[in-house]
Structures are given as C-alpha cells and as structure tokens.
Design a protein around this motif. Structure first.
Motif, PDB file in Angstrom:
ATOM      1  N   SER A  23      32.754  64.298 112.966  1.00 55.33           N
ATOM      2  CA  SER A  23      33.401  63.525 111.911  1.00 55.33           C
ATOM      3  C   SER A  23      32.355  63.013 110.922  1.00 55.33           C
ATOM      4  O   SER A  23      31.259  62.603 111.312  1.00 55.33           O
TER       5      SER A  23
ATOM      6  N   GLY B 208      37.655  62.791 108.448  1.00 52.16           N
ATOM      7  CA  GLY B 208      37.212  64.037 107.834  1.00 52.16           C
ATOM      8  C   GLY B 208      36.084  64.607 108.674  1.00 52.16           C
ATOM      9  O   GLY B 208      35.294  63.856 109.240  1.00 52.16           O
TER      10      GLY B 208
ATOM     11  N   LYS C 239      37.754  69.767 107.388  1.00 49.96           N
ATOM     12  CA  LYS C 239      39.108  69.468 107.867  1.00 49.96           C
ATOM     13  C   LYS C 239      39.369  67.970 107.805  1.00 49.96           C
ATOM     14  O   LYS C 239      38.443  67.162 107.872  1.00 49.96           O
ATOM     15  N   ILE C 240      40.647  67.619 107.678  1.00 48.62           N
ATOM     16  CA  ILE C 240      41.038  66.220 107.779  1.00 48.62           C
ATOM     17  C   ILE C 240      42.104  66.115 108.863  1.00 48.62           C
ATOM     18  O   ILE C 240      42.795  67.071 109.188  1.00 48.62           O
TER      19      ILE C 240
END
Length: 66
Positions: free
Chosen positions: A33, A53, A58-59
């Motif tokens: 992250s 995130g 990617k989130i």
C-alpha cells in the motif's frame, strides 16, 4: 469524537490494525500500500471504511471490524 484506530500500511503487503501496541488483525493486499484515506473523509456511515492505493496502481476499500 470517534475512537481513533491506527492502521499501518506495511511493505509486506499487510494493513495492520492496532490497539495500544498490539496488532488486532491484519488485512492482506495484492501489493504494498502507498496511501490510505478514510472513505468520504469520515469512514462512511459507520466510520469503519478505509480506501487504500497500492504500488501497482490498484485501489480498494476495506471495512475495519471494531
């Protein structure tokens, strides 16, 4: 005021939810992250939703248990 819950975003792809100096539980992510943000800046309706995130773009959204 709601209780503050520290959440650590660690390089080993885990979000660690803390209480005092103990890890309550960990959430595994697809990659490390890079940022954390409360959903709607207040954690959503119950104050327990967290956006993250990752380093690969990617989130995601996790709901933290209390």
């Amino acid at each position: 005021m709601k209780n503050l819950v520290p959440v650590l975003a660690c390089e080993d792809r885990l979000l660690r939810v803390m209480r005092d100096s103990d890890v309550l539980y960990s959430v595994e992510l697809p990659s490390p992250s890079t940022c954390l943000q409360l959903f709607y800046n207040d954690g959503g309706e119950n104050g327990d939703q967290l956006l993250y995130g990752t380093s690969d773009g990617k989130i995601g959204l996790v709901q933290l248990g209390r």
